[in-house]
Enzyme design. Structure first.
Site, short mmCIF file in Angstrom:
data_model
loop_
_atom_site.label_atom_id
_atom_site.label_comp_id
_atom_site.label_asym_id
_atom_site.label_seq_id
_atom_site.Cartn_x
_atom_site.Cartn_y
_atom_site.Cartn_z
N ARG A 101 -6.17 -0.97 0.49
CA ARG A 101 -4.83 -1.03 0.09
C ARG A 101 -4.35 -2.37 0.98
NH1 ARG A 101 0.37 2.78 -1.51
NH2 ARG A 101 -0.90 3.12 -2.98
N HIS A 128 -3.06 -1.94 -9.86
CA HIS A 128 -3.15 -0.56 -9.32
C HIS A 128 -3.98 0.38 -10.31
CE1 HIS A 128 -2.29 2.71 -6.90
NE2 HIS A 128 -1.20 3.19 -7.03
N ASP A 216 8.62 2.01 -13.03
CA ASP A 216 8.31 1.84 -11.57
C ASP A 216 9.23 1.35 -10.62
OD1 ASP A 216 6.64 1.79 -9.12
OD2 ASP A 216 5.52 0.05 -9.87
N ARG A 284 -4.03 12.00 -9.54
CA ARG A 284 -4.42 10.89 -8.31
C ARG A 284 -5.78 11.84 -7.79
NH1 ARG A 284 -1.49 6.80 -6.48
NH2 ARG A 284 -3.85 6.08 -5.77
N1 NVA Z 1 4.64 -1.38 -7.60
C1 NVA Z 1 4.76 -0.17 -6.39
C2 NVA Z 1 3.66 0.83 -6.54
C3 NVA Z 1 3.71 1.80 -5.59
C4 NVA Z 1 2.82 2.50 -5.72
C5 NVA Z 1 4.33 -1.24 -5.26
O1 NVA Z 1 3.63 -2.08 -5.25
O2 NVA Z 1 5.04 -0.90 -4.17
N1 CP Z 2 1.59 5.89 -6.65
C1 CP Z 2 1.17 5.72 -5.24
O1 CP Z 2 0.14 4.89 -5.34
O2 CP Z 2 1.64 6.37 -4.16
P1 CP Z 2 1.58 5.85 -2.95
O3 CP Z 2 2.17 4.68 -2.42
O4 CP Z 2 2.28 7.02 -2.19
O5 CP Z 2 0.12 5.92 -2.37
#
Ligand code: NVA
Ligand code: CP
Length: 300
Positions: A101, A128, A216, A284
């Site tokens: 990530r 994602h 989101d 997930r």
């Molecule tokens: N769009 C959000 C998703 C978090 C799971 C981000 O990138 O922070």
């Molecule tokens: N939805 C998601 O990826 O959550 P986290 O940021 O908690 O991993």
């Protein structure tokens, strides 16, 4: 390097997505006690915060008999400037897969180019895909095949929106996107999806008759400096009861979480009858266990 990566949904393709989701649903139902990943290790590199992604991969590896290692820039040489190419080669020699990530999708691709074990995208600034596996699994469990259905994306044209665009193109559902001016998704992804994706100015137009409504956060990780401006820019893009009334009567609501009640979604929607966010979050775990098995060819 010939490792099978999962950097985007395209790496699985439609048949791979179908098979991972079918496997996830079957293993969730049957809860087998086999340990197909006994002795296998997943390295997890996190440059950004996470609850669901970290816990689901770690718990998933435990359930499959393997082990997961959490790595953050503050505790590793990556944070002190060790090149990603070197880190990729070192981790490939010790681990069976790596989940990343990070901020930059380009850096993830660079990492994957030097890794000889599968690399999994746990979220970048662009995509994602792991979340989409869970969302698609959740839709199938509640409503059956998503092909031919209409999905409304309300809000930022961000990493989640981009992965929805890819899913619409690969699986053949119609995605209607409503984003404020200046927050549209990447044009090349939209164009690649052709007729599967339409862009609207108003949230109501996108939600009209939709089978699934998704949103989101208005400020993703990395967008914190523009949060105040975004609160104003997205004011007409909240998913609330009035907006859900435009959708189909049995429409579902999804959100990858974390959510901000009162911003992108009202409490009455996310905590209401259309919402399947807790199943979505739990999936997930199931979707990624199936993905790990698929990538490591240990079953599924
Ligand atoms: N769009 C959000 C998703 C978090 C799971 C981000 O990138 O922070
Ligand atoms: N939805 C998601 O990826 O959550 P986290 O940021 O908690 O991993």
């Amino acid at each position: 390097m010939s490792a099978r990566h999962f950097l985007s949904l395209d790496d699985l393709g439609a048949s791979g997505i179908d098979s991972v989701i079918a496997s996830a649903i079957a293993r969730k139902r049957e809860a087998p006690t086999d340990r197909p990943l006994l002795g296998r290790t997943l390295a997890m590199m996190f440059e950004k915060s996470s609850t669901r992604t970290r816990v689901s991969f770690e718990a998933g590896m435990t359930r499959l008999g393997g082990h997961a290692i959490f790595l953050s820039p503050g505790d590793t040489q990556i944070g002190r400037g060790e090149p990603v190419e070197d880190t990729a080669r070192v981790l490939s020699g010790m681990c069976d897969a790596v989940m990343v990530r990070n901020h930059s999708h380009a850096v993830l691709e660079q990492f994957a180019a030097y890794a000889s074990v599968p690399v999994i995208n746990g979220l970048t600034d662009r995509l994602h895909p792991c979340q989409l596996l869970a969302d698609l699994q959740t839709y199938v469990e509640h409503r059956g095949d998503i092909r031919g259905r209409t999905v409304a994306w309300i809000g930022d044209g961000n990493n989640m929106c981009h992965s929805y665009i890819n899913a619409a193109r690969l699986l053949g559902f119609h995605l209607r996107i409503a984003a404020p001016e200046g927050y549209a998704p990447d044009d090349s992804l939209v164009r690649a999806a052709g007729d599967q994706v339409s862009i609207y100015d108003k949230a109501q137009q996108a939600a009209d008759g939709a089978d699934l409504v998704v949103t989101d956060v208005w400020a993703s990780m990395g967008d914190e400096q523009s949060r105040e401006a975004r609160l104003a820019d997205f004011a007409n893009f909240q998913v609330n009861k009035a907006l859900m009334s435009w959708a189909a009567p049995d429409a579902l609501f999804m959100h990858c979480l974390p959510a901000h009640r009162g911003e992108e979604v009202s409490a009455e929607v996310i905590d209401g009858p259309a919402s399947v966010v807790w199943d979505e979050a739990e999936n997930r775990l199931h979707a990624q266990m199936a993905l790990l098995l698929h990538l490591l060819e240990a079953g599924a």
